[in-house]
Design an enzyme around this catalytic site. Sequence first.
Site, PDB file in Angstrom:
ATOM      1  CB  CYS A   1      42.619  79.166  45.756  1.00 21.85           C
ATOM      2  SG  CYS A   1      43.841  79.003  47.050  1.00 21.85           S
TER       3      CYS A   1
ATOM      4  CB  CYS B   1      64.621  66.200  16.012  1.00 22.47           C
ATOM      5  SG  CYS B   1      66.186  65.912  16.864  1.00 22.47           S
TER       6      CYS B   1
ATOM      7  CB  CYS C   1      74.307  72.829  22.215  1.00 22.98           C
ATOM      8  SG  CYS C   1      75.856  73.740  22.046  1.00 22.98           S
TER       9      CYS C   1
END
Length: 434
Positions: free
Chosen positions: A139, A383, A390
């Site tokens: 936490c 790459c 796209c």
Amino acid sequence: MANLASEFVGIKSPNPFWLASAPPTDKEYNVRRAFEAGWGGVVWKTLGSEGPPVVNVNGPRYGAIWGADRRLLGLNNIELITDRPLEVNLREIKAVKRDYPDRAVVVSLMVPCEEEAWKAILPHVEETGADGIELNFGCPHGMAERGMGSAVGQVPEYIEMVTRWCKQYTRMPVIVKLTPNITNILYPAEAAKRGGADAVSLINTINSITAVDLDAMAPEPTIDGKGTHGGYCGPAVKPIALNMVAEIARHAETAGMPISGIGGVTTWRDAAEFLALGAGNVQVCTAAMTYGFRIVEEMIEGLSSWMDSKGYSSVAEVTGRAVPNVTDWQYLNLNYVTKAQIDQDACIKCGRCFAACEDTSHQAILMKEGRVFEVDDSECVACNLCVNVCPVENCITMRRLDAGEMDERTGEKVPAKFGDWTTHPNNPTAQAAE
Ligand SMILES: Cc1cc2nc3c(=O)[nH]c(=O)nc-3n(C[C@H](O)[C@H](O)[C@H](O)COP(=O)(O)O)c2cc1C
């Protein structure tokens, strides 16, 4: 249908989908409904020791990041451990476990870093009939200031010490939940192992500020003009969690230690990915908080159908399948050559691939008459940026060049996949053999 029955550190559950320690598991009402919906197990929202009550903020406790479609991608919270009385939780855990003996009920605990405090609470948890405990060393807010949670999880010596106490004072399996707010996940994982942990679970939430209110000039969520860092979770954290799980699964020091995978699991595929990277089961929080308990139906159905299609007959068969293929960069085959290719029928002529490649990468996409975009193989370094920017899925893909095919960029023929790579100077195995 593939059998999803799962056994994790000896704890049986009808499927590998457990709800993580968080609001969905904070009370009997929720957990009963979760089990009715089909969840295989729960880790009960973290209990603390008796003492001053835990008091949560009364203002907003969540911040968030959304996608363009308003889909929740990341959730940030400043909630503390349970603020319900210990004896109420214990009574409810006992009742639920009695009525659902086939489900996993693990109890999350966070008490002061003192032997007496752990020794005192463990018999009470054992008395409920719970299947195990999970130590919340993760936490990142509220409790850390009191010397608990991530304050312990960031110090391997403390993890080891507390784990050892728990193993000493209970016969229940001990799962150590790790915080990702550290430099190297192997250090706390190794400490848990040294302390005798039966398993680790990860990740807890990541320190974060999701947004700043620019009128109030304060982080969100803002409580009376002030904000504080919270814990980040949800789909956005999955990549971080997957990497940490894989690190533990593949390193000799920690390999073989059972892992409960947590962080952004929303679909069966997410779960399968965690399993493939070494998790024995998964825990879910944000997806249930976003879509409700019934999301487990899709997870069960999807995982089961996928396992059928691949011929896996048990969850254990999937666990760790991808681990041998996780390697260090230096071991990647530099003789593997690909080139981008654009499906002209699918292309919507938006030009994002062109802008990205032309402005920021390798000038390997040409814009021709009529906004026709074409890849120039002599410049393409493969790459993959165009694929990722796209907006049309599968419009741009990477084509692998065959052995012997000319790489127009280097002017060299692509070597056979393995043949030449074994002697390549970048191949460390080849260097070792010299
Ligand atoms: C509102 C909230 C409260 C949480 N409380 C706890 C807690 O009490 N104990 C704990 O170990 N983890 C707690 N978590 C962390 C989750 O158990 C889990 O590790 C984290 O949310 C990542 O999983 P997810 O991406 O599926 O949400 C909490 C998470 C949220 C969102």
